[in-house]
Design a protein around this motif. Structure first.
Motif, PDB file in Angstrom:
ATOM      1  N   THR A 144       0.769  -1.240   0.032  1.00 49.25           N
ATOM      2  CA  THR A 144      -0.121  -0.133  -0.183  1.00 49.25           C
ATOM      3  C   THR A 144       0.716   1.241  -0.079  1.00 49.25           C
ATOM      4  OG1 THR A 144      -0.110   0.132   2.354  1.00 49.25           O
ATOM      5  CG2 THR A 144      -1.804  -1.160   1.239  1.00 49.25           C
ATOM      6  N   VAL A 145       0.328   2.439  -0.313  1.00 46.03           N
ATOM      7  CA  VAL A 145       1.204   3.504  -0.226  1.00 46.03           C
ATOM      8  C   VAL A 145       1.252   3.817   1.088  1.00 46.03           C
ATOM      9  CG1 VAL A 145       0.869   6.119  -0.882  1.00 46.03           C
ATOM     10  CG2 VAL A 145      -0.303   4.388  -2.383  1.00 46.03           C
TER      11      VAL A 145
ATOM     12  N   ASP B  67      -0.718   0.646  -7.247  1.00 45.40           N
ATOM     13  CA  ASP B  67      -0.967   1.530  -6.134  1.00 45.40           C
ATOM     14  C   ASP B  67      -0.982   3.041  -6.395  1.00 45.40           C
ATOM     15  OD1 ASP B  67      -1.211  -0.669  -4.201  1.00 45.40           O
ATOM     16  OD2 ASP B  67       0.802  -0.915  -3.857  1.00 45.40           O
ATOM     17  N   ARG B  68      -0.070   3.432  -7.337  1.00 47.19           N
ATOM     18  CA  ARG B  68      -0.172   4.642  -7.713  1.00 47.19           C
ATOM     19  C   ARG B  68      -1.505   5.231  -8.076  1.00 47.19           C
ATOM     20  NH1 ARG B  68       5.717   5.959 -10.354  1.00 47.19           N
ATOM     21  NH2 ARG B  68       6.879   4.628  -9.322  1.00 47.19           N
ATOM     22  N   GLN B  69      -2.470   4.315  -8.681  1.00 49.46           N
ATOM     23  CA  GLN B  69      -3.745   4.572  -8.851  1.00 49.46           C
ATOM     24  C   GLN B  69      -4.668   5.001  -7.780  1.00 49.46           C
ATOM     25  OE1 GLN B  69      -4.087   5.585 -12.330  1.00 49.46           O
ATOM     26  NE2 GLN B  69      -1.766   5.160 -12.303  1.00 49.46           N
ATOM     27  N   GLU B  70      -4.270   4.768  -6.645  1.00 53.10           N
ATOM     28  CA  GLU B  70      -5.149   4.760  -5.797  1.00 53.10           C
ATOM     29  C   GLU B  70      -5.555   6.031  -5.267  1.00 53.10           C
ATOM     30  OE1 GLU B  70      -5.296   3.896  -0.764  1.00 53.10           O
ATOM     31  OE2 GLU B  70      -3.648   3.061  -1.836  1.00 53.10           O
ATOM     32  N   LEU B  71      -6.846   6.203  -5.113  1.00 45.77           N
ATOM     33  CA  LEU B  71      -7.345   7.795  -4.842  1.00 45.77           C
ATOM     34  C   LEU B  71      -7.853   7.873  -3.514  1.00 45.77           C
ATOM     35  CD1 LEU B  71      -9.873   7.999  -8.067  1.00 45.77           C
ATOM     36  CD2 LEU B  71      -7.670   9.520  -7.682  1.00 45.77           C
TER      37      LEU B  71
ATOM     38  N   LEU C  12      -4.773  11.257  -6.271  1.00 43.60           N
ATOM     39  CA  LEU C  12      -3.973  10.318  -6.128  1.00 43.60           C
ATOM     40  C   LEU C  12      -3.381  10.453  -4.793  1.00 43.60           C
ATOM     41  CD1 LEU C  12      -2.331   9.972  -9.755  1.00 43.60           C
ATOM     42  CD2 LEU C  12      -4.364   8.627  -8.670  1.00 43.60           C
ATOM     43  N   VAL C  13      -3.560   9.019  -3.950  1.00 44.64           N
ATOM     44  CA  VAL C  13      -2.937   9.056  -2.512  1.00 44.64           C
ATOM     45  C   VAL C  13      -1.440   9.465  -2.532  1.00 44.64           C
ATOM     46  CG1 VAL C  13      -2.483   7.856  -0.603  1.00 44.64           C
ATOM     47  CG2 VAL C  13      -4.750   7.423  -1.712  1.00 44.64           C
ATOM     48  N   TYR C  14      -0.755   9.039  -3.325  1.00 37.89           N
ATOM     49  CA  TYR C  14       0.826   8.991  -3.218  1.00 37.89           C
ATOM     50  C   TYR C  14       1.204  10.535  -3.624  1.00 37.89           C
ATOM     51  CZ  TYR C  14       1.789   9.052  -8.203  1.00 37.89           C
ATOM     52  OH  TYR C  14       2.078   9.628  -9.540  1.00 37.89           O
TER      53      TYR C  14
END
Length: 310
Positions: free
Chosen positions: A2-3, A43-47, A54-56
């Motif tokens: 995960t981020v 994981d870079r696509q996680e919002l 994007l979370v990151y």
């Protein structure tokens, strides 16, 4: 994976910016940190829950916020990050890696530090710091932590608004000001607020009709300034009002006012001054250039469980 949490982004961002002493676009720092942390493409696509970022990138942004508050980095212009002299000296002391204790100090030790002014926004120093010291966060109640988080988010949005206002054209800034005044309840509809502009505006950038016939009006001056606005500018605006036989005027700037300018406005009693920090607070409150999301906070309904009242 995960981020990682935002504190994990601090060292990668420092190391990357050290390789770019002249600074770099924030997006490049985002990607360099993500690569250094081994964040996968998936994981870079996680919002974020809001779905707007994007979370990151969000966590990289918070990491850089901490570096700015520590005086190690800066944002000389919107979307551009650069280490300060102190930042370069700091990294020279730690050429290999930062200890967990140092990372924790950078992540939590400067939350209540006011951000210093930049070349584009001398007024940023007036932003209110987080009131609760970081050392107390471990023992704060959930309600207290929620309040701290909301205050910090609001402060961050205010900073971004000030940076954004510094980059828009003068004409668009005038439109923003009129949009805000309309959201605040001035004018029956948006058509009642008109931008004047032009070199011959006599210090008047907008006119607000407070009644259907236009018998009562408020005149507006909206200026993007990097320096402090002095008495001569406010006095000239007052003169423009007299030329229009107006009795109400609002002078709005992205900067701040001198004591002499504030004193003059108070002495004439028909000119209201709004500085940069107050402007962005109003924009946040009335959601101009800002969107808000609703968060449902559960709380027990004690009346429901009161058997004697049923």
């Amino acid at each position: 994976m995960t981020v990682p949490t935002y504190d994990k982004f601090i060292e990668p961002i420092l190391r990357f910016l050290a390789t770019r002493p002249s600074g770099a676009p924030a997006r490049e720092a985002h990607e360099a940190a993500a690569q250094a942390l081994g964040i996968t493409d998936v994981d870079r696509q996680e919002l974020l829950p809001s779905g707007v970022q994007l979370v990151y990138k969000n966590r990289a942004g918070w990491a850089h916020d901490r570096l700015k508050r520590a005086g190690l980095s800066s944002s000389p212009r919107r979307g551009f990050w650069q280490l300060t002299e102190d930042g370069l000296v700091f990294l020279a002391k730690y050429p290999t890696s930062l200890s967990p204790k140092i990372i924790e100090h950078l992540a939590t030790g400067f939350i209540d530090v006011r951000l210093k002014p930049t070349a584009n926004s001398e007024f940023l120093a007036s932003q209110s710091p987080i009131e609760t010291p970081a050392s107390e966060s471990a023992v704060a109640s959930p309600d207290d932590r929620l309040g701290e988080a909301l205050s910090e988010l609001r402060s961050s949005v205010a900073l971004e608004l000030l940076e954004s206002l510094a980059t828009v054209s003068p004409s668009f800034f005038e439109t923003i000001v009129l949009d805000l005044l309309h959201r605040m309840g001035y004018g029956a509809n948006r058509a009642d607020l008109q931008r004047v502009g032009g070199s011959a505006d006599g210090g008047i950038d907008g006119v607000i009709s407070l009644d259907k016939l236009g018998l009562e009006k408020v005149y507006v001056q909206a200026k993007r300034w990097q320096g402090t606005v002095g008495r001569p500018e406010v006095q000239a605006f007052y003169g423009a009002l007299a030329g229009q036989r107006a009795n109400k005027g609002v002078f709005i700037t992205t900067s701040s006012y001198t004591a002499q300018a504030i004193g003059f406005a108070k002495s004439v009693e028909r000119v209201v001054l709004v500085d940069g920090p107050r402007l962005v607070e109003l924009m946040i409150d009335h959601e101009v250039g800002v969107s808000a999301r609703t968060v449902k906070i559960p709380k027990i309904d004690s009346d429901y469980f009161d058997e004697e009242s049923t």
